[in-house]
Design a protein around this motif. Structure first.
Motif, mmCIF file in Angstrom:
data_model
loop_
_atom_site.group_PDB
_atom_site.id
_atom_site.type_symbol
_atom_site.label_atom_id
_atom_site.label_comp_id
_atom_site.label_asym_id
_atom_site.label_seq_id
_atom_site.Cartn_x
_atom_site.Cartn_y
_atom_site.Cartn_z
ATOM 1 N N GLU A 275 79.008 24.701 33.466
ATOM 2 C CA GLU A 275 79.231 26.028 33.808
ATOM 3 C C GLU A 275 78.052 26.828 34.411
ATOM 4 O O GLU A 275 77.662 27.602 35.100
ATOM 5 C CB GLU A 275 80.004 26.814 33.136
ATOM 6 N N ASP A 276 76.764 26.228 33.785
ATOM 7 C CA ASP A 276 75.501 26.854 33.923
ATOM 8 C C ASP A 276 74.638 25.978 34.799
ATOM 9 O O ASP A 276 74.652 24.841 34.567
ATOM 10 C CB ASP A 276 74.670 27.174 32.624
ATOM 11 N N HIS B 37 75.153 30.382 38.103
ATOM 12 C CA HIS B 37 76.441 29.710 37.410
ATOM 13 C C HIS B 37 77.199 28.771 38.570
ATOM 14 O O HIS B 37 77.343 29.021 39.807
ATOM 15 C CB HIS B 37 77.274 30.857 36.959
ATOM 16 N N GLY B 38 77.878 27.777 38.257
ATOM 17 C CA GLY B 38 78.425 26.845 39.116
ATOM 18 C C GLY B 38 79.311 25.681 38.246
ATOM 19 O O GLY B 38 79.088 25.559 36.915
ATOM 20 N N ASP B 39 80.007 25.125 39.004
ATOM 21 C CA ASP B 39 80.829 23.962 38.516
ATOM 22 C C ASP B 39 80.029 22.456 38.671
ATOM 23 O O ASP B 39 79.943 21.921 39.444
ATOM 24 C CB ASP B 39 82.111 23.678 39.319
ATOM 25 N N ARG C 106 76.907 19.039 42.171
ATOM 26 C CA ARG C 106 78.097 20.386 42.157
ATOM 27 C C ARG C 106 79.286 19.755 42.605
ATOM 28 O O ARG C 106 79.134 19.130 43.441
ATOM 29 C CB ARG C 106 77.643 21.357 42.668
ATOM 30 N N SER C 107 80.372 20.260 42.003
ATOM 31 C CA SER C 107 81.623 19.825 42.328
ATOM 32 C C SER C 107 81.987 19.857 43.884
ATOM 33 O O SER C 107 82.970 19.095 44.356
ATOM 34 C CB SER C 107 82.796 20.419 41.395
ATOM 35 N N ASP C 108 81.492 20.808 44.507
ATOM 36 C CA ASP C 108 81.826 21.213 45.768
ATOM 37 C C ASP C 108 80.889 20.032 46.810
ATOM 38 O O ASP C 108 81.004 20.143 48.187
ATOM 39 C CB ASP C 108 81.640 22.486 46.410
#
Length: 287
Positions: free
Chosen positions: A69-70, A91-93, A108-110
């Motif tokens: 998350e961080d 903050h992000g996935d 990152r997941s995107d």
């Protein structure tokens, strides 16, 4: 006649017992590894949701990790109880981490990729974070591996933006001396073959979460946390074996790496009861 019958039964019993003991002694896991005998490194609270792990050129004295998350990178020795974060983003996935060309790379997941100086991560202060926005097509991404000798980066597609797609695989990138990342091809995973080898399943929603290459035999080890599977593929991603991971040991396997001795590491996210952890499986070279 009775003596013969009793003798026969004794022989059968001995053979049956011997076979049973032989079966019990077979290690659980891929060749060279016993997944029932890990060395366990509990993670501190900061890495409850540890996602990816990586080493620099297989040096296991220092683990690089990020959590779900961080926008923080953690560098620590296995077994450290206190760790300090180095912030690289908001903050992000964030799903995986790799080391290549003197840089730390975070996925990152995107599909966005971030990179930062390895030296600066080790000193605790970042000033040159790079962001790569348009390298990957729309989809959900969770796994990444850096082939340091070849200067290549492999990114694993968890789920295509086309929800009905049953294909699985990922993308390959070249990493240049000036830290640029450029497309270098794609790879595919045979989901039907994975399903066939997984307890005879005919249909499977395969959602891979991490990958790493064994430095000795060059085989790919691919994790799917959702499917609770470890998949072994050859250097060209031809599927050779699948192994069901036992939930009592592998709570939520999200990260995978090898050190230069061939030891296998799998990281697990924690929950309200259990800490996150890294499990190390020693490589037992065939005699």
């Amino acid at each position: 006649m009775k003596k013969i019958t009793i003798f026969s039964l004794l022989v059968i019993g001995i053979i049956g017992s011997s076979c049973s003991q032989s079966q019990k002694s077979v290690p659980y896991g891929p060749a060279g590894y016993d997944l029932s005998k890990p060395v366990k490194y509990p993670m501190p609270t900061e890495l409850l949701e540890i996602s990816g792990i990586a080493f620099n050129n297989g040096d296991a004295s220092r683990v690089y990790a990020e959590q779900d998350e961080d926008g923080n990178i953690y560098a620590f020795r296995p077994g450290d109880k206190k760790i300090m974060p180095v912030t690289f983003g908001k903050h992000g996935d964030y799903e995986d981490i790799a080391v290549i060309g003197g840089r730390i790379v975070v996925l990152r997941s995107d599909g966005k990729i971030f990179s930062a100086s390895l030296n600066q991560v080790n000193t605790g202060k970042l000033t040159d974070v790079k962001e790569f926005k348009d390298l990957l097509p729309a989809g959900e991404y969770e796994g990444m591996f850096a082939d340091q000798p070849a200067n290549k980066l492999y990114v694993l597609l968890k789920q295509s933006a086309e929800k009905k797609s049953k294909e699985s695989g990922g993308f390959i990138f070249n990493v240049s001396a000036n830290d640029d990342i450029s497309p270098a091809g794609e790879f595919q995973l045979d989901v039907k073959k994975i399903a066939e080898l997984s307890a005879g399943k005919h249909k499977m929603k395969f959602r891979p979460s991490a990958l790493a290459k064994n430095p000795f035999n060059k085989q790919w080890y691919i994790l799917s946390s959702v499917n609770r599977l470890l998949i072994i593929a050859d250097e060209n991603f031809n599927i050779k074996q699948t192994i069901s991971l036992k939930p009592n040991a592998f709570l939520q396997p999200e990260g995978i790496a090898f050190d230069k001795q061939g030891n296998l590491y799998i990281s697990n996210e924690g929950n309200d009861i259990n800490n996150g952890n890294i499990l190390m499986f020693k490589y037992a070279q065939a005699k």
